[in-house]
Design a protein around this motif. Structure first.
Motif, PDB file in Angstrom:
ATOM      1  N   PRO A  95      -4.249 -12.602   1.137  1.00 49.25           N
ATOM      2  CA  PRO A  95      -4.468 -11.257   1.702  1.00 49.25           C
ATOM      3  C   PRO A  95      -3.365 -10.258   1.353  1.00 49.25           C
ATOM      4  O   PRO A  95      -3.667  -9.100   1.038  1.00 49.25           O
ATOM      5  N   GLU A  96      -2.086 -10.699   1.395  1.00 47.86           N
ATOM      6  CA  GLU A  96      -1.001  -9.747   1.096  1.00 47.86           C
ATOM      7  C   GLU A  96      -1.021  -9.350  -0.372  1.00 47.86           C
ATOM      8  O   GLU A  96      -0.845  -8.185  -0.721  1.00 47.86           O
ATOM      9  N   GLU A  97      -1.216 -10.368  -1.234  1.00 48.90           N
ATOM     10  CA  GLU A  97      -1.283 -10.084  -2.666  1.00 48.90           C
ATOM     11  C   GLU A  97      -2.460  -9.149  -2.954  1.00 48.90           C
ATOM     12  O   GLU A  97      -2.345  -8.192  -3.729  1.00 48.90           O
ATOM     13  N   LYS A  98      -3.571  -9.417  -2.297  1.00 52.69           N
ATOM     14  CA  LYS A  98      -4.762  -8.598  -2.528  1.00 52.69           C
ATOM     15  C   LYS A  98      -4.505  -7.150  -2.108  1.00 52.69           C
ATOM     16  O   LYS A  98      -4.773  -6.213  -2.862  1.00 52.69           O
ATOM     17  N   ARG A  99      -3.928  -6.997  -0.930  1.00 59.06           N
ATOM     18  CA  ARG A  99      -3.676  -5.647  -0.430  1.00 59.06           C
ATOM     19  C   ARG A  99      -2.733  -4.879  -1.357  1.00 59.06           C
ATOM     20  O   ARG A  99      -2.971  -3.720  -1.687  1.00 59.06           O
ATOM     21  N   ALA A 100      -1.688  -5.554  -1.810  1.00 61.85           N
ATOM     22  CA  ALA A 100      -0.702  -4.900  -2.682  1.00 61.85           C
ATOM     23  C   ALA A 100      -1.336  -4.504  -4.009  1.00 61.85           C
ATOM     24  O   ALA A 100      -1.107  -3.396  -4.520  1.00 61.85           O
ATOM     25  N   LYS A 101      -2.135  -5.413  -4.560  1.00 60.63           N
ATOM     26  CA  LYS A 101      -2.753  -5.108  -5.855  1.00 60.63           C
ATOM     27  C   LYS A 101      -3.824  -4.024  -5.729  1.00 60.63           C
ATOM     28  O   LYS A 101      -3.951  -3.162  -6.602  1.00 60.63           O
ATOM     29  N   VAL A 102      -4.601  -4.077  -4.662  1.00 58.93           N
ATOM     30  CA  VAL A 102      -5.619  -3.042  -4.468  1.00 58.93           C
ATOM     31  C   VAL A 102      -4.932  -1.687  -4.246  1.00 58.93           C
ATOM     32  O   VAL A 102      -5.356  -0.666  -4.780  1.00 58.93           O
ATOM     33  N   GLU A 103      -3.829  -1.689  -3.488  1.00 55.06           N
ATOM     34  CA  GLU A 103      -3.117  -0.426  -3.270  1.00 55.06           C
ATOM     35  C   GLU A 103      -2.634   0.162  -4.600  1.00 55.06           C
ATOM     36  O   GLU A 103      -2.813   1.351  -4.866  1.00 55.06           O
ATOM     37  N   LYS A 104      -2.049  -0.686  -5.438  1.00 57.62           N
ATOM     38  CA  LYS A 104      -1.549  -0.219  -6.736  1.00 57.62           C
ATOM     39  C   LYS A 104      -2.690   0.361  -7.570  1.00 57.62           C
ATOM     40  O   LYS A 104      -2.558   1.425  -8.198  1.00 57.62           O
ATOM     41  N   SER A 105      -3.826  -0.337  -7.538  1.00 55.95           N
ATOM     42  CA  SER A 105      -5.000   0.117  -8.277  1.00 55.95           C
ATOM     43  C   SER A 105      -5.504   1.446  -7.722  1.00 55.95           C
ATOM     44  O   SER A 105      -5.802   2.387  -8.473  1.00 55.95           O
ATOM     45  N   MET A 106      -5.552   1.537  -6.411  1.00 53.22           N
ATOM     46  CA  MET A 106      -6.070   2.753  -5.778  1.00 53.22           C
ATOM     47  C   MET A 106      -5.099   3.926  -5.894  1.00 53.22           C
ATOM     48  O   MET A 106      -5.513   5.085  -5.861  1.00 53.22           O
ATOM     49  N   ARG A 107      -3.804   3.622  -6.061  1.00 52.64           N
ATOM     50  CA  ARG A 107      -2.853   4.729  -6.306  1.00 52.64           C
ATOM     51  C   ARG A 107      -3.216   5.446  -7.602  1.00 52.64           C
ATOM     52  O   ARG A 107      -3.047   6.674  -7.707  1.00 52.64           O
ATOM     53  N   ARG A 108      -3.681   4.695  -8.564  1.00 54.27           N
ATOM     54  CA  ARG A 108      -4.128   5.322  -9.816  1.00 54.27           C
ATOM     55  C   ARG A 108      -5.320   6.234  -9.538  1.00 54.27           C
ATOM     56  O   ARG A 108      -5.405   7.357 -10.069  1.00 54.27           O
ATOM     57  N   LEU A 109      -6.245   5.727  -8.706  1.00 54.52           N
ATOM     58  CA  LEU A 109      -7.440   6.525  -8.409  1.00 54.52           C
ATOM     59  C   LEU A 109      -7.069   7.790  -7.630  1.00 54.52           C
ATOM     60  O   LEU A 109      -7.593   8.879  -7.900  1.00 54.52           O
ATOM     61  N   LEU A 110      -6.115   7.630  -6.683  1.00 53.09           N
ATOM     62  CA  LEU A 110      -5.717   8.798  -5.885  1.00 53.09           C
ATOM     63  C   LEU A 110      -4.955   9.810  -6.736  1.00 53.09           C
ATOM     64  O   LEU A 110      -5.087  11.024  -6.534  1.00 53.09           O
ATOM     65  N   ALA A 111      -4.186   9.309  -7.694  1.00 52.19           N
ATOM     66  CA  ALA A 111      -3.487  10.232  -8.608  1.00 52.19           C
ATOM     67  C   ALA A 111      -4.500  11.027  -9.426  1.00 52.19           C
ATOM     68  O   ALA A 111      -4.353  12.247  -9.629  1.00 52.19           O
ATOM     69  N   ALA A 112      -5.525  10.331  -9.880  1.00 50.21           N
ATOM     70  CA  ALA A 112      -6.578  11.032 -10.621  1.00 50.21           C
ATOM     71  C   ALA A 112      -7.290  12.036  -9.707  1.00 50.21           C
ATOM     72  O   ALA A 112      -7.611  13.155 -10.119  1.00 50.21           O
ATOM     73  N   HIS A 113      -7.504  11.632  -8.465  1.00 52.86           N
ATOM     74  CA  HIS A 113      -8.189  12.504  -7.513  1.00 52.86           C
ATOM     75  C   HIS A 113      -7.410  13.804  -7.303  1.00 52.86           C
ATOM     76  O   HIS A 113      -7.994  14.896  -7.187  1.00 52.86           O
ATOM     77  N   GLU A 114      -6.089  13.679  -7.234  1.00 54.98           N
ATOM     78  CA  GLU A 114      -5.219  14.873  -7.143  1.00 54.98           C
ATOM     79  C   GLU A 114      -5.573  15.895  -8.211  1.00 54.98           C
ATOM     80  O   GLU A 114      -5.632  17.091  -7.959  1.00 54.98           O
TER      81      GLU A 114
END
Lengths: 350, 350
Positions: free
Chosen positions: B174-193
């Motif tokens: 769960p921790e690894e998953k959360r960290a990796k999903v967050e990193k992935s979603m940071r890319r999406l949020l940067a694009a969203h900006e």
């Protein structure tokens, strides 16, 4: 797309394509090796009465199938001169109806239950299915005579035996293959001794040349082929491909096409691309690392070669048949290839 | 079989079955976790408008799909309140027609070519598809703003961004998953900006609980499930099975059923049997080593649990829906289970 597609560029993708030149050569090669009734083409490999009719034209008028649905379709298309269900069934409702309508149907049996079901179901002819080494259907050799007697006691005609040496299809060494197939077929012939009848049916594309003990071979894949069967080095060419469209080109070193694992049989692994290395398949995508200097453009059409013909075909509604002789020559982009026919894949489902 | 099947015993096999009790619990669990528009069910997992209508009844009225055919079917069924093609296309002929007829359609774009095609094809709304780590479709983060500007310059409404962290679905920790999903979603949020718009669409059944960065989750498998997804330990039950008939019982230690790899998605490996160990699948057979003391009889009905829901569903024409409450109790043989509905799998092919 409006009207019938004339070129590969007009197809909705993913689409299944057959190269007619290669297909015709495969059919001619087999018809020479196993003429007429020496080949009982297995319709499970292509599931199309239009394709089966071409094999009948090449001299093979006896067919076998794996499902009741395949038999129904073949009978509906008038290709019911001699149809074998090379598989066990318990429910004869639909088969009985086909026999009533005049289809010449023979069914494999391998147990008391399946003999009783066949007799009760209105089928008149059976083959005794024998376990020749593949862990699947088939009775033991020493039970074959009993089943034949039981079948005859119930009024069934016993036409002979069948057995499928499927575990030997991919043996590469010719001597090893011949020895193993012989051992397997000795079991079938021993059963035949006890059973009687005219038919000793066995084999497939992987053993068509070496199995000289059977008097008819149940091959189907040879006419379309796939990337696994072609490794055997037999004189059949890959005539089947899945046409796809490039939908994304990534600067990180891959491109993506719109054909994925829902358009491909995946049990033998990934398909092969003519434009790079297949990295993986998703439901509706395949990701490919392009060959050096050959990066495609979004919108390009490319071909994938399936690893397993039978389940790939079963996922599509039709074959689009590409002209044997391409005016633009074999090096023309696939998008420019001419479509000359459509063969419905009308024997799908169950 | 005559008329509608009332019991599993009446089905032509192989047949795809849904346990309505499990299905309804799965739908309720997700609707509580991701109510209404926080879930955009992905129809590629089930390819059925009858099933989609039940998800709409549970509050999810926005859907996404992977193919044009899926969108056409959803629009035809009136489920076109907010349809997203979460995939790139080049040919807009059919999509343009849907928009003309009033369907609310949004399409993913990730390149100049796909933006130009969308604008020319008559679609009015797009999402910018961003590469969030899975090697598949999606533009680079630093190209997202340019594509949004290009789309707006061509009159398209840019509703936001999407990205699919498919490579993280099966991360177990769960921790690894959360960290990796967050990193992935940071890319999406940067694009969203850079892109703007209201939608940040991502995720799937494997990340629905952890992906708190997306404002809508594209999950579909959760309602039917498979033996791979269930290993995640999420609160969804396997509601999908393939019903088969035992056609051969071999004294050498196996039995054979009439469901094989043409009835199963094989890319995640073999299915699981409730009656023994699956040895291998052939086109129309699965060979199973029975559990000790549990040797079935020819004619028995048994269930296989598929390893991958999406491609399994795509091989069948309908779901047979088994009653949620079985008068005979959960331990009754599957043959006696009652069929209460049939959901056509009407979104297949392309």
């Amino acid at each position: 797309m409006s009207g019938d597609p004339e070129l590969v560029a007009d197809l909705t993708t993913p689409a299944l394509a057959v190269d007619l030149g290669r297909f015709d050569r495969n059919v001619a090669t087999m018809a020479e090796a196993r003429p007429g009734p020496a080949l009982r083409p297995h319709v499970k490999a292509f599931k199309s009465t239009a394709l089966a009719a071409r094999l009948a034209d090449a001299g093979h008028r006896s067919f076998c199938s794996a499902t009741v649905r395949e038999l129904e379709g073949m009978a509906g298309a008038g290709l019911d001169h001699d149809l074998l269900l090379a598989n066990e069934v318990v429910d004869y409702t639909r088969l009985g109806r086909l026999v009533e309508r005049g289809a010449a149907i023979t069914v494999a049996v391998d147990s008391t239950e399946t003999v009783v079901a066949a007799a009760a179901g209105g089928v008149e002819r059976v083959l005794i299915d024998v376990d020749v080494g593949l862990p699947r259907c088939g009775c033991q050799v020493d039970d074959a005579g009993r089943l034949a007697d039981l079948a005859r006691s119930k009024g069934l005609e016993v036409r002979g035996v069948m057995g499928y040496e499927g575990h030997l299809m991919m043996v590469l060494n010719p001597e090893e293959k011949r020895a193993k197939v012989e051992k397997s077929m000795r079991r079938l012939l021993a059963a035949h001794e006890a059973v009687g009848g005219d038919i000793v049916s066995a084999g497939g594309t992987g053993t068509y040349a070496v199995n000289t003990w059977a008097n008819e071979i149940q091959a189907g894949s040879y006419c379309l082929m796939d990337t696994q069967y072609v490794t055997l080095g037999y004189p059949f060419e890959i005539a089947l491909s899945v046409v796809a469209t490039v939908i994304s080109v990534n600067t990180r070193g891959w491109f993506v096409i719109d054909a994925g694992l829902k358009a491909l049989g995946m049990d033998h692994g990934n398909p092969t691309s003519t434009r790079g290395e297949v990295l993986f398949c998703s439901d509706e995508h395949t990701t490919i690392r392009p060959d050096d200097g050959d990066i495609p453009a979004v919108g390009d059409r490319i071909q994938l070669l399936p690893a397993h013909v039978d389940p790939t075909v079963a996922k599509h509604r039709q074959f689009w048949v590409l002209a044997a002789e391409q005016p633009a020559g074999p090096e023309a982009p696939v998008a420019e290839r001419r479509i000359v026919d459509r063969w419905d894949i009308d024997l799908r489902h169950w």
